[in-house]
Design a protein around this motif. Structure first.
Motif, mmCIF file in Angstrom:
data_model
loop_
_atom_site.group_PDB
_atom_site.id
_atom_site.type_symbol
_atom_site.label_atom_id
_atom_site.label_comp_id
_atom_site.label_asym_id
_atom_site.label_seq_id
_atom_site.Cartn_x
_atom_site.Cartn_y
_atom_site.Cartn_z
ATOM 1 N N PRO A 160 42.669 60.252 34.518
ATOM 2 C CA PRO A 160 43.023 58.882 34.124
ATOM 3 C C PRO A 160 42.523 58.520 32.734
ATOM 4 O O PRO A 160 43.195 57.805 31.989
ATOM 5 C CB PRO A 160 42.344 58.027 35.207
ATOM 6 C CG PRO A 160 42.295 58.918 36.409
ATOM 7 C CD PRO A 160 42.046 60.294 35.863
ATOM 8 N N GLY A 203 50.773 54.913 37.825
ATOM 9 C CA GLY A 203 49.849 54.010 37.144
ATOM 10 C C GLY A 203 50.206 53.755 35.708
ATOM 11 O O GLY A 203 49.353 53.402 34.895
ATOM 12 N N ARG A 237 48.507 60.797 36.648
ATOM 13 C CA ARG A 237 48.900 59.666 35.815
ATOM 14 C C ARG A 237 50.043 60.075 34.893
ATOM 15 O O ARG A 237 50.157 61.238 34.502
ATOM 16 C CB ARG A 237 47.720 59.189 34.958
ATOM 17 C CG ARG A 237 46.578 58.554 35.745
ATOM 18 C CD ARG A 237 46.967 57.189 36.290
ATOM 19 N NE ARG A 237 45.847 56.517 36.915
ATOM 20 C CZ ARG A 237 45.511 56.649 38.197
ATOM 21 N NH1 ARG A 237 46.215 57.454 38.978
ATOM 22 N NH2 ARG A 237 44.479 55.984 38.687
ATOM 23 N N PHE A 281 44.892 59.894 30.188
ATOM 24 C CA PHE A 281 46.103 59.092 30.257
ATOM 25 C C PHE A 281 45.941 57.801 29.470
ATOM 26 O O PHE A 281 46.806 57.427 28.671
ATOM 27 C CB PHE A 281 46.426 58.804 31.731
ATOM 28 C CG PHE A 281 47.360 57.663 31.957
ATOM 29 C CD1 PHE A 281 48.711 57.780 31.694
ATOM 30 C CD2 PHE A 281 46.889 56.452 32.455
ATOM 31 C CE1 PHE A 281 49.582 56.719 31.904
ATOM 32 C CE2 PHE A 281 47.740 55.396 32.678
ATOM 33 C CZ PHE A 281 49.091 55.526 32.409
#
Length: 213
Positions: A170, A208, A155, A173
């Motif tokens: 994630p 993302g 990410r 992030f």
């Protein structure tokens, strides 16, 4: 008006910046000043790995209790850093042929700052050294030739147009992005072209992140 090269207005501005009345002038080459102090305080890293010592090192030292390992490949920059960054928390290493990553095997770092050397190789090698909840920052990230190293990470997003925050997890992030909304205000000649804008959007989509400016 200047007399024999002396510019009174420029002198006054420099003096006011030194006294803290005016903020330090920011350029594309030091755009990390806009977020790095707060990011370091928020992340509270214990161990930092840095590629390219300089003003970023000073910001990290001043805003954390972290110990830093910092690699420099340029002898002139190394000497400047050696003179300006004396600290018992600073392990400054001159590596004219690039870092020997084998010497770091098994170590983990909470924050990694990439702003020098072979950035693609540094990004790839740093992946194994970044703690699972760590944060890596790539400065000058608006350059397309760093993409293969950037996409090694799960990410990422442009915290500002010249700096890309990369994470393994994630959840980490999302935490960084929530704390530090992206700043796409810079439109300098290094990041303001249509090609650079499209590149940032491409990277954001792949990692993302958020579209950015």
């Amino acid at each position: 008006m200047s007399v024999l090269g002396f510019r009174p207005l420029g002198f006054v501005r420099r003096l006011l910046r030194r006294l803290g009345v005016l903020p330090e002038r920011q350029t594309a080459f030091s755009s990390f000043r806009s977020y790095l102090p707060e990011l370091v305080r928020w992340a509270a890293p214990g161990r930092v790995l840095e590629f390219g010592p300089g003003f970023s090192s000073r910001l990290i030292l001043d805003n954390s209790a972290a110990r830093i390992i910092s690699f420099e490949t340029n002898p002139a920059y190394f000497e400047r850093a050696r003179q300006n960054l004396e600290s018992d928390r600073m392990d400054l290493r001159f590596v004219p042929n690039g870092p020997d990553f084998a010497t770091l095997a098994g170590q983990e770092f909470d924050l990694i700052f990439v702003d020098g050397g072979d950035r693609v190789e540094n990004l790839k090698q740093a992946h194994a050294l970044l703690a699972e909840d760590g944060v890596l920052v790539l400065h000058d990230a608006h350059r397309e030739d760093y993409e293969t190293g950037v996409l090694r990470y799960a990410r990422g997003y442009f915290i500002e147009n010249h700096s890309l925050v990369l994470c393994k997890r994630p959840s980490r992030f999302e935490a960084v992005k929530a704390q530090f909304p992206p700043d796409g205000s810079c439109a300098c000649r290094y990041c303001g072209t249509r090609e650079r804008i499209e590149y940032r959007r491409h990277v954001a989509a792949a990692l993302g992140g958020v579209p950015g400016a």
